[in-house]
Design a protein around this motif. Structure first.
Motif, PDB file in Angstrom:
ATOM      1  N   LYS A   5       1.024   3.708  -3.079  1.00 35.41           N
ATOM      2  CA  LYS A   5       0.324   4.916  -2.620  1.00 35.41           C
ATOM      3  C   LYS A   5      -1.181   4.712  -2.691  1.00 35.41           C
ATOM      4  O   LYS A   5      -1.933   5.590  -3.082  1.00 35.41           O
ATOM      5  N   ASN A   6      -1.615   3.496  -2.365  1.00 37.88           N
ATOM      6  CA  ASN A   6      -3.017   3.160  -2.539  1.00 37.88           C
ATOM      7  C   ASN A   6      -3.431   2.196  -1.445  1.00 37.88           C
ATOM      8  O   ASN A   6      -2.868   1.106  -1.313  1.00 37.88           O
ATOM      9  N   SER A   7      -4.405   2.608  -0.636  1.00 40.26           N
ATOM     10  CA  SER A   7      -4.796   1.753   0.471  1.00 40.26           C
ATOM     11  C   SER A   7      -5.696   0.604   0.028  1.00 40.26           C
ATOM     12  O   SER A   7      -6.273  -0.084   0.847  1.00 40.26           O
ATOM     13  N   PRO A  14       0.020   7.291   9.224  1.00 40.72           N
ATOM     14  CA  PRO A  14       0.701   6.653   8.094  1.00 40.72           C
ATOM     15  C   PRO A  14       2.205   6.436   8.288  1.00 40.72           C
ATOM     16  O   PRO A  14       2.853   5.934   7.387  1.00 40.72           O
ATOM     17  N   GLN A  54       0.832  -1.206   0.000  1.00 39.27           N
ATOM     18  CA  GLN A  54       0.000   0.000   0.000  1.00 39.27           C
ATOM     19  C   GLN A  54       0.864   1.252   0.000  1.00 39.27           C
ATOM     20  O   GLN A  54       0.544   2.243  -0.654  1.00 39.27           O
ATOM     21  N   GLY A  55       1.977   1.196   0.722  1.00 41.93           N
ATOM     22  CA  GLY A  55       2.893   2.334   0.736  1.00 41.93           C
ATOM     23  C   GLY A  55       3.531   2.552  -0.624  1.00 41.93           C
ATOM     24  O   GLY A  55       3.574   3.662  -1.137  1.00 41.93           O
ATOM     25  N   ARG A  90      -3.673   2.184   9.834  1.00 48.95           N
ATOM     26  CA  ARG A  90      -3.317   3.530   9.395  1.00 48.95           C
ATOM     27  C   ARG A  90      -4.287   4.547   9.999  1.00 48.95           C
ATOM     28  O   ARG A  90      -3.895   5.651  10.368  1.00 48.95           O
ATOM     29  N   SER A 126       5.883   6.809  -0.049  1.00 50.74           N
ATOM     30  CA  SER A 126       4.419   6.845  -0.066  1.00 50.74           C
ATOM     31  C   SER A 126       3.897   8.256  -0.325  1.00 50.74           C
ATOM     32  O   SER A 126       2.712   8.455  -0.559  1.00 50.74           O
ATOM     33  N   ILE A 127       4.771   9.253  -0.283  1.00 49.18           N
ATOM     34  CA  ILE A 127       4.401  10.621  -0.649  1.00 49.18           C
ATOM     35  C   ILE A 127       4.380  10.759  -2.157  1.00 49.18           C
ATOM     36  O   ILE A 127       3.563  11.475  -2.733  1.00 49.18           O
TER      37      ILE A 127
END
Lengths: 421, 315
Positions: free
Chosen positions: B75-77, B260, B71-72, B255, B205-206
């Motif tokens: 960048k998508n949960s 995060p 997910q990190g 999270r 993840s940014i």
């Protein structure tokens, strides 16, 4: 003694088969502030991306502090070079403080945590950018302008020697634009700044050197006054701009020309008597409405004269500071005879231009509009000891029409033209 | 606001230790432990239940941590450990083992299948030395579909082995021995490595370009994250089959609870995933008929997933 901090030699970048940067060679002095200008898609952002190693050059080299950029590790480079991207869409709910702390990432080992120096660096960055009060807010919940300042803070937390910015103030209000750019300007000469600009005037004011780009290439490089010229702007942006010297800074500034459009068929012939800047709005509005406009008699150094020239309006002009000559008066009189209407603005009247009013009295039956928000020819604009005021009153008594505003005047003339047709 | 302290992981740790004791004590053997002789109790607890509880712990922890990393990176949960073809690769390997080798070396087949499919997805996505995460995601879907076609064909031709394959696909701990626990222990060093990269994960993840600006070798990071995650997932799959939703939901909920920052998020997700799967497996054990634990996790996971989707689109 300052050296070259950033240098590109014959730099070329391609996306697939498309060459987006071609033969870019620039040398940036340590401690200077460079602005990159150019129309959308000219390669400004790509140049920044090549300088920060986001994309590799197809040909040529990028040198930072005397060493080829490829020779640095990513971590080393991040301690020398900080970058503020145009747009960052953060998905996760980091706090502003956590985001700014990430600026210390290149200084931290895998197992170490931040020491005093790291805390001092990121807090100083937050103070500089006025983001300390946002520390506990979520990056996803602040405004675009606040986010931009946070990203600048993050780059400053890296304590870089070179700072790259991609339109750093595009989301900011004008007060914040100037505030942020002043802060960035204040970082020089300790930091070398290279920034893409959207606003030509801000770049002209803040930068030492302007790089003007056009279709993947450099069109011009040099001091703002040398690069920001009518010709360069027209060639590169394809738009006519008026380039002037800012009255307070001496730097060039530009304003759009706004072409008033063509004269319509069967126009009204309108003469405007104005002066001291009171005629500019009227001249432009009447020309935009499609009338055939003339002006005068005006002193050649009057700003209304400059406006008329810029709009291509015929002006009867007199030498600066000279009274109206018999020749000009004759020309003026002839023009009044063929005009459908005459507009007199609430101009200041003195011995130099009083003849403009006197002459109006010699043309009986002339349709005259007196444009003034209040009383026509108010005393504070009268420098003739009362003669101008009585002349205005005389015109009113003989049927002159008062118009309270320029739009009202335009409407009245439109009605007049419709009646004619 | 998030309670960004170590309180959550510490509480989770205590809960996890209690859960080990409790879930080992709860069972469906139909007898009260006090009625049985000591030797039987010892056998039941230490050779049947404890390895099963520990395997669930390790697999749950591994899937949650691998999901957190994915997910990190993406960048998508909504990403999970299987997103780049790991589960279909593992399933194909397991099915091959069941059909052609009567289930021998099944964990090896599953592990090889899982990791090989990840490597394949990575190689397909790589261009000019760089991998775009969007391409990675789509290649993952494509490779998964391709492998699933083979799996379906094998299942269609499997005959008597079909039930065995089905049971494996849904995932479970019905036949766990200490050997599986030893194998599952490999998950822990994997999680530890990801924890070491927690700060890099924060930065990545940014956004990738931001991460490069902040000194992260992003392409190297992708290899590390994909390799370690698929190693963990491969081990988890080879121990217990492809158990769904643990790796998706745990990181997401954690999270929300701890924020995060992966330095907190990874240990929290690890313990929460472990506890979640242990209790899910306990629930399965006490049901009248034992069913694959994957059914339970999906049964509760899918509605929760829909809830997440809807609450995401609202904002």
């Amino acid at each position: 003694m300052t050296g070259i901090m950033v240098r590109t030699e014959d730099l070329g970048v391609s996306y697939g088969d498309t060459r987006v940067l071609e033969a870019i060679s620039i040398a940036v002095n340590e401690g200077s502030f460079i602005g990159i200008l150019g129309p959308n898609g000219c390669g400004k952002t790509t140049l920044l991306r090549a300088l920060s190693r986001i994309i590799d050059p197809a040909v040529g080299t990028v040198t930072i502090d005397g060493m080829d950029i490829a020779g640095y590790s990513f971590r080393e480079l991040a301690t020398i070079l900080g970058a503020v991207p145009q747009e960052t869409a953060v998905t996760f709910d980091f706090t502003v403080e956590e985001i700014v702390q990430m600026g210390r990432h290149p200084y931290l080992g895998r197992l170490s945590s931040m020491d005093e120096e790291d805390y001092a660096a990121y807090r100083h960055a937050m103070d500089l950018t006025n983001t300390a009060y946002l520390a506990d807010r979520l990056i996803t919940e602040i405004s675009g302008g606040e986010r931009q300042r946070v990203l600048i803070a993050r780059a400053l937390a890296q304590t870089p020697r070179v700072l790259l910015l991609d339109e750093p103030t595009s989301h900011l209000d004008i007060n914040h634009q100037i505030e942020i750019l002043s802060i960035i300007r204040g970082l020089t000469p300790g930091v070398t700044v290279i920034s893409v600009f959207h606003d030509i005037n801000l770049a002209a004011y803040f930068c030492d050197t302007i790089v003007l780009m056009e279709r993947a290439r450099i069109a011009a490089v040099g001091a703002p006054a040398a690069v920001i010229t009518d010709l360069n702007i027209r060639t590169v942006f394809g738009v006519d701009m008026i380039v002037r010297t800012h009255p307070l800074t001496g730097r060039p500034y530009t304003v759009p020309r706004y072409d008033p459009g063509p004269v319509v068929e069967q126009p009204l012939q309108v003469h405007v008597v104005c002066g001291g800047g009171t005629g500019a709005e009227t001249l432009y509005a009447l020309r935009s409405a499609g009338h055939e406009v003339t002006a005068g008699v005006l002193s050649a150094n009057d700003s209304d004269c400059t406006t008329a020239d810029g709009l291509g309006i015929r002006v009867i002009r007199e030498l600066p500071f000279a009274p109206i000559s018999p020749a000009s008066l004759k020309e003026y009189s002839a023009l009044l005879d063929v005009s459908d209407a005459v507009v007199v603005t609430g101009m200041p009247v003195g011995p130099g231009n009083i003849d403009n009013l006197r002459e109006l009295g010699n043309h009986a039956g002339l349709l005259i509009f007196l444009l003034s928000p209040g009383e026509a020819g108010t005393a504070d604009q009268d420098y003739t000891g009362g003669e101008a005021t009585s002349l205005f009153e005389g015109l009113l008594n003989r049927g002159a029409v008062q118009a309270g505003s320029v739009p009202e005047l335009v409407n009245r003339l439109a009605t007049l033209r419709a009646d004619r047709a | 606001m998030h309670a960004r302290t170590w309180m959550t992981p510490i509480s989770l740790g205590i809960f996890l230790l209690l859960s080990i004791v409790l879930t080992t004590a709860i069972g469906a053997s139909g007898f009260s432990l006090l009625d049985l002789d000591t030797a039987t109790v010892t056998m039941l607890l230490f050779d049947v239940r404890l390895p099963r509880v520990l395997a669930a712990l390790l697999v749950g922890a591994g899937l949650a941590v691998a999901g957190t990393a994915m997910q990190g990176l993406f960048k998508n949960s909504m990403a999970d450990p299987y997103i780049i073809g790991t589960s279909s690769g593992g399933a194909l390997g397991a099915a091959l083992s069941i059909v052609f080798f009567m289930g021998s070396f099944l964990p090896v087949f599953a592990f090889v299948g899982a990791t090989a499919s990840t490597v394949l997805v990575y190689i397909i996505s790589r261009r000019n030395g760089r991998v775009a995460v969007e391409t990675l995601l789509l290649s993952g879907v494509a490779v998964s579909m391709f492998l699933s076609a083979f799996l379906s064909f094998i299942m269609y031709m499997a005959g008597n082995s079909l039930h065995q394959i089905m049971f494996w696909l849904m995932g479970g701990f019905w036949n766990i021995s200490w050997n599986d626990v030893w194998l599952g222990l490999l998950i822990l060093p994997g999680c530890l490595v990801l924890l070491l990269y927690a700060r890099d994960l924060n930065v990545i993840s940014i956004g990738e370009e931001d991460a490069i600006h902040l000194g992260v070798d992003v392409e190297m990071m992708k290899i590390v994250l994909l390799l370690i995650s698929s190693f963990i997932t491969g081990i988890a799959v080879s121990v217990a089959g492809s158990i769904g939703f643990i790796g998706l939901i745990t990181p997401h909920v954690m999270r929300i609870l701890v924020g995060p920052d992966h330095r907190l998020l990874i240990p929290s997700a690890m313990m929460a995933g472990a506890a979640l799967l242990m209790w899910a497996d306990t629930l399965v054990r006490i049901l009248p008929t034992e069913i694959p634990v994957g059914i339970v996790t999906s049964l509760f996971g899918a509605p929760f997933f829909i809830y997440l989707l809807r609450s995401r689109t609202r904002t």
